[in-house]
Design a protein around this motif. Structure first.
Motif, PDB file in Angstrom:
ATOM      1  N   LEU A  87       0.829  -1.205   0.000  1.00 40.63           N
ATOM      2  CA  LEU A  87       0.000   0.000   0.000  1.00 40.63           C
ATOM      3  C   LEU A  87       0.863   1.255   0.000  1.00 40.63           C
ATOM      4  O   LEU A  87       0.571   2.232  -0.710  1.00 40.63           O
ATOM      5  CB  LEU A  87      -0.925  -0.014   1.216  1.00 40.63           C
ATOM      6  N   SER A  88       1.936   1.249   0.779  1.00 46.78           N
ATOM      7  CA  SER A  88       2.818   2.424   0.790  1.00 46.78           C
ATOM      8  C   SER A  88       3.499   2.606  -0.562  1.00 46.78           C
ATOM      9  O   SER A  88       3.659   3.738  -1.040  1.00 46.78           O
ATOM     10  CB  SER A  88       3.856   2.284   1.897  1.00 46.78           C
ATOM     11  N   ARG A  89       3.874   1.495  -1.197  1.00 50.54           N
ATOM     12  CA  ARG A  89       4.462   1.604  -2.537  1.00 50.54           C
ATOM     13  C   ARG A  89       3.458   2.171  -3.532  1.00 50.54           C
ATOM     14  O   ARG A  89       3.801   3.025  -4.360  1.00 50.54           O
ATOM     15  CB  ARG A  89       4.928   0.230  -3.016  1.00 50.54           C
ATOM     16  N   ALA A  90       2.213   1.692  -3.457  1.00 50.82           N
ATOM     17  CA  ALA A  90       1.179   2.190  -4.370  1.00 50.82           C
ATOM     18  C   ALA A  90       0.931   3.682  -4.140  1.00 50.82           C
ATOM     19  O   ALA A  90       0.758   4.445  -5.100  1.00 50.82           O
ATOM     20  CB  ALA A  90      -0.113   1.400  -4.167  1.00 50.82           C
ATOM     21  N   ARG A  91       0.942   4.113  -2.878  1.00 54.66           N
ATOM     22  CA  ARG A  91       0.739   5.542  -2.597  1.00 54.66           C
ATOM     23  C   ARG A  91       1.884   6.379  -3.152  1.00 54.66           C
ATOM     24  O   ARG A  91       1.657   7.462  -3.697  1.00 54.66           O
ATOM     25  CB  ARG A  91       0.615   5.750  -1.095  1.00 54.66           C
ATOM     26  N   SER A  92       3.118   5.887  -3.006  1.00 52.95           N
ATOM     27  CA  SER A  92       4.248   6.655  -3.540  1.00 52.95           C
ATOM     28  C   SER A  92       4.209   6.715  -5.059  1.00 52.95           C
ATOM     29  O   SER A  92       4.486   7.760  -5.667  1.00 52.95           O
ATOM     30  CB  SER A  92       5.564   6.040  -3.068  1.00 52.95           C
ATOM     31  N   LEU A  93       3.816   5.588  -5.700  1.00 52.60           N
ATOM     32  CA  LEU A  93       3.678   5.599  -7.163  1.00 52.60           C
ATOM     33  C   LEU A  93       2.584   6.555  -7.612  1.00 52.60           C
ATOM     34  O   LEU A  93       2.721   7.256  -8.626  1.00 52.60           O
ATOM     35  CB  LEU A  93       3.403   4.189  -7.675  1.00 52.60           C
ATOM     36  N   LEU A  94       1.488   6.585  -6.865  1.00 54.60           N
ATOM     37  CA  LEU A  94       0.391   7.498  -7.200  1.00 54.60           C
ATOM     38  C   LEU A  94       0.829   8.959  -7.046  1.00 54.60           C
ATOM     39  O   LEU A  94       0.501   9.802  -7.897  1.00 54.60           O
ATOM     40  CB  LEU A  94      -0.809   7.201  -6.295  1.00 54.60           C
ATOM     41  N   ALA A  95       1.572   9.262  -6.005  1.00 54.18           N
ATOM     42  CA  ALA A  95       2.064  10.629  -5.828  1.00 54.18           C
ATOM     43  C   ALA A  95       3.023  11.009  -6.953  1.00 54.18           C
ATOM     44  O   ALA A  95       2.965  12.131  -7.489  1.00 54.18           O
ATOM     45  CB  ALA A  95       2.756  10.753  -4.472  1.00 54.18           C
ATOM     46  N   GLU A  96       3.882  10.061  -7.348  1.00 53.99           N
ATOM     47  CA  GLU A  96       4.803  10.331  -8.459  1.00 53.99           C
ATOM     48  C   GLU A  96       4.038  10.551  -9.765  1.00 53.99           C
ATOM     49  O   GLU A  96       4.363  11.445 -10.552  1.00 53.99           O
ATOM     50  CB  GLU A  96       5.772   9.158  -8.592  1.00 53.99           C
ATOM     51  N   HIS A  97       2.990   9.752  -9.978  1.00 54.62           N
ATOM     52  CA  HIS A  97       2.170   9.904 -11.180  1.00 54.62           C
ATOM     53  C   HIS A  97       1.473  11.265 -11.192  1.00 54.62           C
ATOM     54  O   HIS A  97       1.400  11.932 -12.238  1.00 54.62           O
ATOM     55  CB  HIS A  97       1.147   8.776 -11.237  1.00 54.62           C
ATOM     56  N   ASP A  98       0.960  11.689 -10.035  1.00 54.83           N
ATOM     57  CA  ASP A  98       0.309  13.005  -9.962  1.00 54.83           C
ATOM     58  C   ASP A  98       1.302  14.127 -10.256  1.00 54.83           C
ATOM     59  O   ASP A  98       0.970  15.104 -10.946  1.00 54.83           O
ATOM     60  CB  ASP A  98      -0.310  13.200  -8.575  1.00 54.83           C
ATOM     61  N   ALA A  99       2.522  13.993  -9.728  1.00 54.86           N
ATOM     62  CA  ALA A  99       3.531  15.028  -9.994  1.00 54.86           C
ATOM     63  C   ALA A  99       3.876  15.090 -11.479  1.00 54.86           C
ATOM     64  O   ALA A  99       3.990  16.182 -12.063  1.00 54.86           O
ATOM     65  CB  ALA A  99       4.785  14.742  -9.164  1.00 54.86           C
TER      66      ALA A  99
END
Length: 199
Positions: A134-146
């Motif tokens: 879940l933490s990996r998915a959140r970091s990937l999502l934040a990177e995608h948003d950026a």
């Protein structure tokens, strides 16, 4: 004088007799345990239940390690119940059979507790794995948003630059083109003729 000697040695004699009696009782109990049968028959209904439950616990290798103490104590209680039955002590046989059944139930509870702890360990491991994913998915999502925001800003700046270029070209095309005199080859341009002004 006899009374004085009796009063003087009464306590040591009493202590010696108590220690000898306890030693004899311990020796007799050890001897009684050493002659207990390894596989005694059940003498009551509770004893039959206890023997069946203890046999199930001892048959499985995984449960045998967890409930070893309960199996040992239950078998000893069954053997003592058999001895009490042989000594015509019906109440003692019933009581010891109940003790054996209680040890069998304690062994089964220990096995269930070990299984629950094992499943809890598995669930804890899977939970830790899920939290990490879940933490990996959140970091990937934040990177995608950026990346999306930076791409949107780049597209907006490109659109502005294109609009500015298009506006500059349109302004140049609206200006009138300057007329150049046509130069003839080898001929000098004629001077302008003066216009006569009437008086």
């Amino acid at each position: 004088m006899f009374r004085a000697l009796k009063a003087r040695f009464a306590r040591p004699v009493l202590w010696l007799s108590v220690s000898l009696g306890s030693a004899l009782c311990a020796a007799s109990s050890y001897a009684a345990e050493s002659v207990l049968p390894n596989d005694p028959p059940a003498v009551t209904a509770d004893g039959e239940k206890a023997k069946a439950a203890l046999g199930e616990l001892a048959s499985a290798a995984a449960t045998k390690a967890v409930a070893a103490r309960a199996i040992e104590k239950g078998n000893k209680a069954l053997a003592r119940a058999h001895g009490a039955k042989l000594a015509k002590d019906e109440d003692g046989a019933r009581l010891l059979s109940r003790v054996a059944l209680a040890w069998a139930n304690a062994g089964a509870a220990a096995v269930r507790a070990a299984e629950i702890l094992k499943s809890a360990d598995v669930l804890s491991t899977s939970r830790a794995s899920l939290v990490e994913r879940l933490s990996r998915a959140r970091s990937l999502l934040a990177e995608h948003d950026a990346r999306r925001l930076s791409l949107a800003a780049a597209v907006e700046s490109a659109e502005k630059a294109a609009a500015e270029r298009a506006g500059g070209k349109a302004g140049e095309s609206s200006k009138p083109a300057a007329t150049k005199p046509a130069a003839t080859s080898g001929q000098k341009p004629k001077p302008p003729t003066p216009t006569t002004v009437k008086k």
